[in-house]
Design an enzyme around this catalytic site. Structure first.
Site, PDB file in Angstrom:
ATOM      1  N   HIS A 197      42.664  44.731  47.252  1.00 32.57           N
ATOM      2  CA  HIS A 197      42.097  43.918  45.537  1.00 32.57           C
ATOM      3  C   HIS A 197      43.542  44.473  44.878  1.00 32.57           C
ATOM      4  O   HIS A 197      42.720  43.151  43.966  1.00 32.57           O
ATOM      5  CB  HIS A 197      40.745  44.508  45.280  1.00 32.57           C
ATOM      6  CG  HIS A 197      39.146  44.432  46.036  1.00 32.57           C
ATOM      7  ND1 HIS A 197      39.584  45.276  46.818  1.00 32.57           N
ATOM      8  CD2 HIS A 197      39.071  43.482  45.894  1.00 32.57           C
ATOM      9  CE1 HIS A 197      38.357  44.591  47.549  1.00 32.57           C
ATOM     10  NE2 HIS A 197      38.144  42.938  46.941  1.00 32.57           N
ATOM     11  N   ARG A 302      33.178  37.496  40.872  1.00 32.41           N
ATOM     12  CA  ARG A 302      32.992  38.585  41.665  1.00 32.41           C
ATOM     13  C   ARG A 302      32.837  39.648  40.697  1.00 32.41           C
ATOM     14  O   ARG A 302      32.667  40.138  39.181  1.00 32.41           O
ATOM     15  CB  ARG A 302      34.102  39.542  41.996  1.00 32.41           C
ATOM     16  CG  ARG A 302      35.137  38.810  42.849  1.00 32.41           C
ATOM     17  CD  ARG A 302      36.452  39.447  43.584  1.00 32.41           C
ATOM     18  NE  ARG A 302      36.580  39.037  44.853  1.00 32.41           N
ATOM     19  CZ  ARG A 302      37.704  37.996  44.916  1.00 32.41           C
ATOM     20  NH1 ARG A 302      38.441  37.972  43.537  1.00 32.41           N
ATOM     21  NH2 ARG A 302      38.458  38.124  46.144  1.00 32.41           N
ATOM     22  N   ARG A 338      28.103  36.694  42.938  1.00 27.83           N
ATOM     23  CA  ARG A 338      27.794  37.143  44.405  1.00 27.83           C
ATOM     24  C   ARG A 338      27.148  38.595  43.926  1.00 27.83           C
ATOM     25  O   ARG A 338      27.725  38.976  43.643  1.00 27.83           O
ATOM     26  CB  ARG A 338      29.394  37.244  44.749  1.00 27.83           C
ATOM     27  CG  ARG A 338      29.528  38.278  46.682  1.00 27.83           C
ATOM     28  CD  ARG A 338      30.639  38.896  46.709  1.00 27.83           C
ATOM     29  NE  ARG A 338      31.909  39.470  46.010  1.00 27.83           N
ATOM     30  CZ  ARG A 338      33.292  39.851  46.168  1.00 27.83           C
ATOM     31  NH1 ARG A 338      33.103  39.128  47.850  1.00 27.83           N
ATOM     32  NH2 ARG A 338      33.266  40.509  45.511  1.00 27.83           N
ATOM     33  N   GLU A 437      31.442  36.738  56.316  1.00 31.23           N
ATOM     34  CA  GLU A 437      32.576  37.972  56.505  1.00 31.23           C
ATOM     35  C   GLU A 437      32.850  38.593  57.150  1.00 31.23           C
ATOM     36  O   GLU A 437      33.266  39.662  57.576  1.00 31.23           O
ATOM     37  CB  GLU A 437      33.215  38.161  54.866  1.00 31.23           C
ATOM     38  CG  GLU A 437      31.947  38.558  54.220  1.00 31.23           C
ATOM     39  CD  GLU A 437      32.199  38.873  52.723  1.00 31.23           C
ATOM     40  OE1 GLU A 437      33.219  39.405  52.425  1.00 31.23           O
ATOM     41  OE2 GLU A 437      31.350  39.437  51.738  1.00 31.23           O
ATOM     42  N   ASN A 460      39.404  37.327  53.326  1.00 29.59           N
ATOM     43  CA  ASN A 460      39.861  38.447  53.284  1.00 29.59           C
ATOM     44  C   ASN A 460      39.722  39.030  54.328  1.00 29.59           C
ATOM     45  O   ASN A 460      39.682  40.347  55.273  1.00 29.59           O
ATOM     46  CB  ASN A 460      39.051  38.768  52.267  1.00 29.59           C
ATOM     47  CG  ASN A 460      40.079  37.613  50.814  1.00 29.59           C
ATOM     48  OD1 ASN A 460      41.080  37.042  51.143  1.00 29.59           O
ATOM     49  ND2 ASN A 460      39.271  37.725  49.955  1.00 29.59           N
ATOM     50  N   ASP A 461      38.003  39.574  53.997  1.00 25.76           N
ATOM     51  CA  ASP A 461      36.724  40.400  55.140  1.00 25.76           C
ATOM     52  C   ASP A 461      36.803  40.099  56.408  1.00 25.76           C
ATOM     53  O   ASP A 461      37.543  40.509  57.587  1.00 25.76           O
ATOM     54  CB  ASP A 461      35.610  40.878  54.385  1.00 25.76           C
ATOM     55  CG  ASP A 461      35.839  41.444  53.180  1.00 25.76           C
ATOM     56  OD1 ASP A 461      36.713  42.492  53.390  1.00 25.76           O
ATOM     57  OD2 ASP A 461      35.367  41.384  52.540  1.00 25.76           O
ATOM     58  N   ARG A 471      41.805  46.118  55.911  1.00 26.78           N
ATOM     59  CA  ARG A 471      42.895  45.322  54.276  1.00 26.78           C
ATOM     60  C   ARG A 471      43.422  45.897  53.801  1.00 26.78           C
ATOM     61  O   ARG A 471      45.036  44.940  53.068  1.00 26.78           O
ATOM     62  CB  ARG A 471      41.966  44.140  54.111  1.00 26.78           C
ATOM     63  CG  ARG A 471      40.681  44.992  52.908  1.00 26.78           C
ATOM     64  CD  ARG A 471      39.876  43.736  52.747  1.00 26.78           C
ATOM     65  NE  ARG A 471      40.505  43.593  51.010  1.00 26.78           N
ATOM     66  CZ  ARG A 471      38.911  42.362  50.700  1.00 26.78           C
ATOM     67  NH1 ARG A 471      38.186  42.255  51.040  1.00 26.78           N
ATOM     68  NH2 ARG A 471      39.447  41.482  49.608  1.00 26.78           N
ATOM     69  N   CYS A 508      36.522  30.641  49.813  1.00 26.01           N
ATOM     70  CA  CYS A 508      36.826  31.982  48.854  1.00 26.01           C
ATOM     71  C   CYS A 508      37.810  32.813  48.793  1.00 26.01           C
ATOM     72  O   CYS A 508      37.645  33.999  47.781  1.00 26.01           O
ATOM     73  CB  CYS A 508      35.434  31.978  47.619  1.00 26.01           C
ATOM     74  SG  CYS A 508      34.565  33.312  48.744  1.00 26.01           S
TER      75      CYS A 508
HETATM   76  C1  PEP Z   1      36.099  38.005  50.657  1.00 28.67           C
HETATM   77  O1  PEP Z   1      36.327  38.730  51.402  1.00 28.67           O
HETATM   78  O2  PEP Z   1      37.380  36.715  51.303  1.00 28.67           O
HETATM   79  C2  PEP Z   1      36.369  37.435  49.367  1.00 28.67           C
HETATM   80  C3  PEP Z   1      36.393  36.994  48.726  1.00 28.67           C
HETATM   81  O3  PEP Z   1      35.572  38.652  48.751  1.00 28.67           O
HETATM   82  P1  PEP Z   1      36.310  39.869  48.565  1.00 28.67           P
HETATM   83  O4  PEP Z   1      37.953  39.893  48.291  1.00 28.67           O
HETATM   84  O5  PEP Z   1      35.738  40.122  47.141  1.00 28.67           O
HETATM   85  O6  PEP Z   1      35.438  41.073  49.546  1.00 28.67           O
HETATM   86 MG    MG Z   2      34.760  39.971  51.308  1.00 26.56          MG
END
Ligand code: PEP
Ligand code: MG
Length: 575
Positions: A197, A302, A338, A437, A460-461, A471, A508
């Site tokens: 993050h 978020r 979300r 995800e 990302n996830d 991550r 996203c």
């Molecule tokens: C993701 O997981 O790609 C995402 C956009 O959510 P976050 O990064 O907030 O987990």
């Molecule tokens: Mg995510």
């Protein structure tokens, strides 16, 4: 990664460039790690002097808190500081600490460590989550008081007087919420992967950042001059004149490139042959400031921002007002809200969460909402009420299968029924969607697409779960492969499954904000990309340079390749 050069004080450290850019500034070593306190006993006869030292420290800590509360413009933050001040007035806590100083002859800092920790431990076991959450406040106050006892100044990211490069173990969402982007010119962290993050936050502010720099906290002294090259992933301590010159040239080159890309900012997202690619923004605050002509939709709101910086859970009214504000700012554009995604690496003060062995695989996001229905209902009611003020889409994170989707939808129905009973208005046709995800849902995207109105791929996830690579863990960074053949196959299938059913699908995750990632995603079938506002110009510029056919051909070539390295080479991404 290891140091690779040493020449006098000069030192070159390497890590992962997670937000591109170049900066030169003094190091600001940040982070109250657990303060080191040795449980020392002082010699008999000095009780009065030690008690006086303790009282002085309490007074100074209170003054510090009062000053911070006065300077703060965020009401929620000021309330936390006042609550901390009250902890320092707690009769029982003070008496016990005094007694540890007097009877056990513990140095004041050691007495604070012992007594405050005992209190925090007791509170953490409370059944009432609101009481349990107070243990985090006691620990915060403990750290402050120990620091004051040790005569150390507080370091804060919110009010910096000069430009700095922040050096930290890892920046948590709570730290980054207060970060002053005007003075933070760079970020270097020991931990963190490219989609942790803090990396996402750095990119969203356009701050150059390098993560995963081993032992940087021990090697870089506070105040030392740093040259940060977050293109090559280098952190140079006490750089030479020649290196400074190279940095300046690199900065100029980047500025030139940015100003060229900025010309695309107000144009709609489209390929060279005029195929529209909707471009959205990811937003982490109700007060985002992005001109309307720069984006088509908010692809990811978020909502954790309401929970992370607060000592009390946000009420329905507070959430309603915040969501309404976002809708009003969006001026009629779709806003994808979300629902709460905490757990994993996000542990807010206002909610006590038990420690889990594998938090990313545990009670996170939608799962946590199912386990705490009152939390979920409060947010759903607030979001639904806000839906009367704009085009709100509701999206569930971490859905793992049809069971989760159906259960989440049943909560929405219940929330709607309750609002109706109370005579409160909402949009009964609100669109309901999921984040894709978790691999179990990505692999059954055809089934999921039947159940929802839309989806957004959280690369990302998805990467962390597909590659089994945390991550946030720098040791696993090399295994976290967003451009692996497995990801490309999965993405293509998800786009096709939703496309065939005429259900919108967006991306996203951070991949959508990388110019090469955006081109690849377009070639794989994506027509909606949502990203940090700082990425808009680069992505729009990259899309404008290719036709859809060219993007498809590029994606096709990538799909024939066998490793991420080959795919990145084919895309022209340095690695
Ligand atoms: C993701 O997981 O790609 C995402 C956009 O959510 P976050 O990064 O907030 O987990
Ligand atoms: Mg995510």
């Amino acid at each position: 990664m290891a140091e690779n050069n040493r020449d006098g004080r000069r030192l070159v450290l390497t890590g992962n460039p997670v937000s591109q850019g170049i900066a030169v500034a003094r190091a600001y070593v940040y982070g109250e790690r657990e303060p080191e306190v040795c449980r020392r006993h002082y010699e008999p006869g000095r009780e009065a002097e030690k008690l006086e030292g303790f009282h002085r420290a309490v007074g100074l800590a209170k003054e510090e808190l009062a000053r911070l509360a006065e300077e703060s413009d965020a009401v929620a933050w000021a309330e936390i500081l006042q609550a901390h001040c009250m902890i320092l007035e707690d009769h029982e806590l003070l008496l016990r600490t005094e007694s540890a100083v007097r009877e056990e002859r513990l140095e004041p800092e050691a007495a604070v460590e012992k007594v405050f920790e005992e209190f925090a431990g007791l509170l953490a076991q409370a059944v009432d989550p609101l009481i349990a959450a107070r243990s985090a406040d006691i620990r915060d106050v403990k750290k402050r008081l120990i620091r004051v006892c040790q005569g150390r100044e507080e370091r804060r990211l919110s009010r910096l007087e000069q430009d700095v490069i922040v050096v930290a173990k890892e920046l948590l969402p709570g730290d980054t919420a207060a970060l002053d982007p005007a003075h933070v010119k760079g970020i270097v962290t020991e931990d963190g992967g490219c989609n942790s993050h803090s990396a996402i936050l750095a990119r969203s502010h356009g701050i150059p950042a390098v993560a995963g720099v081993a032992d940087v906290l021990c090697r870089v002294p506070h105040g030392a001059l740093l040259a940060l090259d977050a293109v090559r992933g280098q952190v140079i301590l006490e750089p030479s004149e020649e290196e400074l010159d190279l940095c300046r040239k690199g900065q100029e080159e980047m500025l030139r490139k940015r100003s060229m890309e900025d010309r695309y900012l107000s144009r709609p997202g489209a390929t060279k042959d005029g195929v529209s690619i909707e471009v959205g923004i990811n937003v982490e605050s109700a007060r985002f400031e992005v001109p309307g002509e720069h984006y088509d939709y908010i692809g990811l709101l978020r909502t954790e921002f309401l929970y992370m910086g607060s000592s009390a859970l946000p009420s329905e009214e507070e959430q309603f007002q915040a969501y309404k504000q976002v809708l009003i700012r969006a001026g009629g554009k779709p806003v994808t809200l979300r629902t709460l995604d905490i757990g994993g690496d996000k542990r807010p003060h206002c909610l006590w969460l038990p420690k889990e062995e594998n938090p990313f695989l545990g009670n996170r996001a939608l799962r946590l909402c199912f386990a705490r229905p009152e939390l979920f209902m409060t947010q759903l009611r607030a979001a639904l009420r806000a839906s009367a003020y704009g085009d709100l889409w509701l999206m569930f994170p971490m859905a793992g299968g049809i069971e989760d989707i159906r259960l989440a939808k049943s909560y929405v129905r219940e929330a709607m029924a309750r609002l109706e009973e109370g005579g409160l208005s909402y949009n009964p046709h609100i669109r309901l969607g999921i984040m894709v995800e978790v691999p179990s849902v990505a692999l059954t995207a055809d089934l999921a697409a039947e159940e929802v109105d839309f989806a957004s791929v959280g690369t990302n996830d998805l990467t962390q779960y597909v590659c089994a690579a945390d991550r946030t863990n720098r040791e696993a960074a090399a295994y976290y492969r967003s451009y692996s053949p497995a990801m490309l196959r999965l993405l293509e299938e998800v786009f096709a499954a939703f496309g065939e059913r005429n259900k919108p699908v967006s991306v996203c995750g951070e991949m959508a904000g990388s110019p090469q990632g955006a081109v690849l995603l377009t070639g794989l079938g994506a027509r909606k990309l949502s990203m940090s506002p700082a990425c808009l110009a680069g992505v729009k510029a990259a899309l404008a340079k290719i036709t859809v056919e060219e993007a498809r051909a590029l994606a096709h070539r990538c799909r024939q390749l066998k490793t991420q390295e080959e795919i990145l080479d084919c895309l022209g991404v340095g690695h």
